[in-house]
Design a protein around this motif. Structure first.
Motif, PDB file in Angstrom:
ATOM      1  N   LEU A 203     -95.608  33.486 -75.323  1.00  0.00           N
ATOM      2  CA  LEU A 203     -94.878  34.530 -75.980  1.00  0.00           C
ATOM      3  C   LEU A 203     -93.639  34.347 -75.992  1.00  0.00           C
ATOM      4  N   LYS A 204     -92.691  33.995 -75.236  1.00  0.00           N
ATOM      5  CA  LYS A 204     -91.401  33.913 -75.053  1.00  0.00           C
ATOM      6  C   LYS A 204     -90.873  32.672 -75.953  1.00  0.00           C
ATOM      7  N   LEU A 205     -91.595  31.683 -75.894  1.00  0.00           N
ATOM      8  CA  LEU A 205     -91.274  30.532 -76.832  1.00  0.00           C
ATOM      9  C   LEU A 205     -91.451  30.868 -78.248  1.00  0.00           C
ATOM     10  N   LYS A 206     -92.314  31.466 -78.711  1.00  0.00           N
ATOM     11  CA  LYS A 206     -92.755  32.184 -79.917  1.00  0.00           C
ATOM     12  C   LYS A 206     -91.601  33.183 -80.386  1.00  0.00           C
ATOM     13  N   ALA A 207     -91.082  33.865 -79.376  1.00  0.00           N
ATOM     14  CA  ALA A 207     -90.051  34.770 -79.771  1.00  0.00           C
ATOM     15  C   ALA A 207     -88.647  34.081 -80.185  1.00  0.00           C
ATOM     16  N   VAL A 208     -88.337  33.084 -79.679  1.00  0.00           N
ATOM     17  CA  VAL A 208     -87.187  32.276 -79.822  1.00  0.00           C
ATOM     18  C   VAL A 208     -87.420  31.117 -81.033  1.00  0.00           C
ATOM     19  N   GLY A 209     -88.517  30.991 -81.602  1.00  0.00           N
ATOM     20  CA  GLY A 209     -88.868  30.145 -82.651  1.00  0.00           C
ATOM     21  C   GLY A 209     -89.290  28.655 -82.231  1.00  0.00           C
ATOM     22  N   LEU A 210     -89.994  28.609 -81.011  1.00  0.00           N
ATOM     23  CA  LEU A 210     -90.245  27.473 -80.571  1.00  0.00           C
ATOM     24  C   LEU A 210     -91.742  27.078 -80.112  1.00  0.00           C
TER      25      LEU A 210
ATOM     26  N   ALA B 291     -85.108  29.977 -73.962  1.00  0.00           N
ATOM     27  CA  ALA B 291     -85.454  28.629 -74.636  1.00  0.00           C
ATOM     28  C   ALA B 291     -85.472  27.650 -73.539  1.00  0.00           C
ATOM     29  N   THR B 292     -84.402  27.558 -72.597  1.00  0.00           N
ATOM     30  CA  THR B 292     -84.154  26.665 -71.424  1.00  0.00           C
ATOM     31  C   THR B 292     -85.101  27.018 -70.515  1.00  0.00           C
ATOM     32  N   LEU B 293     -85.500  28.236 -69.920  1.00  0.00           N
ATOM     33  CA  LEU B 293     -86.455  28.467 -68.965  1.00  0.00           C
ATOM     34  C   LEU B 293     -87.957  28.208 -69.346  1.00  0.00           C
ATOM     35  N   SER B 294     -88.320  28.751 -70.500  1.00  0.00           N
ATOM     36  CA  SER B 294     -89.434  28.439 -70.867  1.00  0.00           C
ATOM     37  C   SER B 294     -90.093  27.189 -71.343  1.00  0.00           C
ATOM     38  N   VAL B 295     -89.087  26.126 -71.774  1.00  0.00           N
ATOM     39  CA  VAL B 295     -89.409  24.718 -71.640  1.00  0.00           C
ATOM     40  C   VAL B 295     -89.443  24.110 -70.207  1.00  0.00           C
ATOM     41  N   ASP B 296     -88.699  24.562 -69.588  1.00  0.00           N
ATOM     42  CA  ASP B 296     -88.762  24.314 -68.049  1.00  0.00           C
ATOM     43  C   ASP B 296     -90.128  24.570 -67.405  1.00  0.00           C
ATOM     44  N   THR B 297     -90.461  25.862 -67.610  1.00  0.00           N
ATOM     45  CA  THR B 297     -91.848  26.257 -66.876  1.00  0.00           C
ATOM     46  C   THR B 297     -92.800  25.620 -67.554  1.00  0.00           C
ATOM     47  N   LEU B 298     -92.758  25.469 -68.824  1.00  0.00           N
ATOM     48  CA  LEU B 298     -93.904  24.668 -69.665  1.00  0.00           C
ATOM     49  C   LEU B 298     -94.273  23.120 -69.048  1.00  0.00           C
ATOM     50  N   ILE B 299     -92.867  22.369 -68.901  1.00  0.00           N
ATOM     51  CA  ILE B 299     -93.174  21.298 -68.189  1.00  0.00           C
ATOM     52  C   ILE B 299     -93.714  21.205 -66.845  1.00  0.00           C
ATOM     53  N   ALA B 300     -93.487  22.369 -66.157  1.00  0.00           N
ATOM     54  CA  ALA B 300     -94.223  22.398 -64.647  1.00  0.00           C
ATOM     55  C   ALA B 300     -95.498  22.645 -64.909  1.00  0.00           C
TER      56      ALA B 300
ATOM     57  N   ALA C 275     -74.754  28.020 -82.186  1.00  0.00           N
ATOM     58  CA  ALA C 275     -73.407  28.677 -82.564  1.00  0.00           C
ATOM     59  C   ALA C 275     -72.486  28.825 -81.184  1.00  0.00           C
ATOM     60  N   HIS C 276     -73.534  29.772 -80.495  1.00  0.00           N
ATOM     61  CA  HIS C 276     -72.724  30.256 -78.992  1.00  0.00           C
ATOM     62  C   HIS C 276     -72.274  29.025 -78.263  1.00  0.00           C
TER      63      HIS C 276
ATOM     64  N   ILE D 105     -88.152  29.612 -90.867  1.00  0.00           N
ATOM     65  CA  ILE D 105     -87.023  29.892 -91.119  1.00  0.00           C
ATOM     66  C   ILE D 105     -86.250  30.688 -89.936  1.00  0.00           C
ATOM     67  N   TRP D 106     -87.231  31.617 -89.270  1.00  0.00           N
ATOM     68  CA  TRP D 106     -86.819  32.010 -87.986  1.00  0.00           C
ATOM     69  C   TRP D 106     -86.333  31.239 -86.722  1.00  0.00           C
ATOM     70  N   THR D 107     -87.014  30.056 -86.668  1.00  0.00           N
ATOM     71  CA  THR D 107     -86.794  28.837 -85.896  1.00  0.00           C
ATOM     72  C   THR D 107     -85.199  28.368 -86.024  1.00  0.00           C
ATOM     73  N   GLY D 108     -84.821  28.431 -87.398  1.00  0.00           N
ATOM     74  CA  GLY D 108     -83.613  27.819 -87.821  1.00  0.00           C
ATOM     75  C   GLY D 108     -82.403  28.697 -87.460  1.00  0.00           C
ATOM     76  N   ILE D 109     -82.709  30.065 -87.681  1.00  0.00           N
ATOM     77  CA  ILE D 109     -81.812  31.407 -87.408  1.00  0.00           C
ATOM     78  C   ILE D 109     -81.554  31.157 -85.958  1.00  0.00           C
ATOM     79  N   SER D 110     -82.528  31.252 -85.082  1.00  0.00           N
ATOM     80  CA  SER D 110     -82.749  31.149 -83.617  1.00  0.00           C
ATOM     81  C   SER D 110     -81.839  30.069 -83.020  1.00  0.00           C
ATOM     82  N   VAL D 111     -82.219  28.579 -83.586  1.00  0.00           N
ATOM     83  CA  VAL D 111     -81.625  27.750 -82.984  1.00  0.00           C
ATOM     84  C   VAL D 111     -80.052  27.505 -83.350  1.00  0.00           C
ATOM     85  N   ILE D 112     -79.778  27.604 -84.837  1.00  0.00           N
ATOM     86  CA  ILE D 112     -78.535  27.554 -85.106  1.00  0.00           C
ATOM     87  C   ILE D 112     -77.572  28.595 -84.978  1.00  0.00           C
TER      88      ILE D 112
END
Length: 284
Positions: A15-22, A191-200, A49-50, A37-44
């Motif tokens: 659900l968290k990955l969905k929220a950030v477009g991943l 994005a970072t934590l969700s990818v890490d926990t997904l790998i786990a 940008a941050h 489109i939402w994925t592009g907005i979220s990532v870019i």
């Protein structure tokens, strides 16, 4: 067990990955639709940008070594979030194929005993997930509120040192930029934590499958159809090896970047310790 769903354990993570477009819906990959489109907005707009505005700021503070090292330390963390998002998007077909394989009949527990056998693995992952997010939420909170707690908000200090093509010391630009930085760091952290926990979770699934296979082998001689059950075990073993290989293809570069950037961050932290002024402790 027909109703067993491995993905239900990581449903909040998905659900968290969905929220950030991943995480495109169901077992689909990225297509030309509104979610992409939402994925592009979220990532870019929020992750890239941050990171970009903090990186550009280094040019303007090159004469302040402490500020440069502090900015690079945070910049590396946000850059890691950007790289993880990129590899997540790039390897999405592999990941979705893994999810389909995971919920195939071959990978499901065959009885209640096997369900109970894998429950400790699932609970352990949930514990790690909770602890990981708990500590990270604390870091996000103090990042977001530091200027308030430090009372430097009156000097229009932002949570993160960054350059913007406008004056951030005037209202409402300061308030908007402050909120933007908080939202951006939430996106980066999610994005970072969700990818890490997904790998786990993928590694936990591999271990759980090996437990199921071992249980099948222990009970191989029970009942009829020995040859048929042996062939099923061989097939299951091959599928586990293929699942592990595809999992490595998905996260090998992500794990490499994690180790590389973490090692670099530790080096920068140690360097920062060398430039700390110790004269205030000379009288102690």
């Amino acid at each position: 067990m027909e109703n067993f769903d491995w993905k239900s354990t990581i449903s909040l993570n998905i659900l968290k990955l969905k929220a950030v477009g991943l995480w495109p819906k169901e077992d689909e990959t990225y297509k030309r639709n509104l979610y992409s489109i939402w994925t592009g907005i979220s990532v870019i707009c929020f992750i890239f940008a941050h990171n970009f505005f903090q990186a550009v700021n280094i040019i303007f503070i090159l004469d302040d070594l402490e500020a440069v090292t502090a900015t690079i330390f945070l910049n590396l963390s946000t850059m890691l979030g950007l790289l993880k998002s990129y590899y997540m998007i790039k390897n999405m077909p592999i990941l979705k194929h893994l999810m389909v394989t995971l919920n195939s009949d071959t990978f499901k527990p065959k009885n209640l005993a096997q369900h109970q056998l894998v429950e400790p693995d699932l609970r352990f992952w949930k514990l790690i997930y909770t602890l990981y997010w708990g500590m990270s939420l604390g870091a996000i909170f103090f990042w977001a509120t530091f200027p308030i707690l430090d009372k430097s908000i009156k000097d229009h200090r932002l949570p993160f040192m960054a350059w913007y093509p406008f004056d951030t010391t005037t209202s409402p630009a300061y308030q908007i930029t402050y909120i933007y930085q908080i939202v951006s760091v939430i996106f980066v952290a999610t994005a970072t934590l969700s990818v890490d926990t997904l790998i786990a979770a993928l590694n936990m699934y591999i271990g759980a499958q090996l437990d199921i296979l071992c249980d099948d082998l222990r009970h191989l001689a029970e009942g009829p159809n020995f040859n048929s059950k042996l062939l099923d075990c061989v097939k299951h073993h091959k599928e586990i090896l293929k699942f592990a290989e595809n999992s490595n293809k998905f996260f090998d570069m992500i794990v490499f970047l994690q180790f590389f950037i973490s090692a670099t961050s530790i080096g920068i932290t140690l360097f920062q310790l060398t430039v700390v002024s110790w004269h205030i402790y000379s009288d102690i």
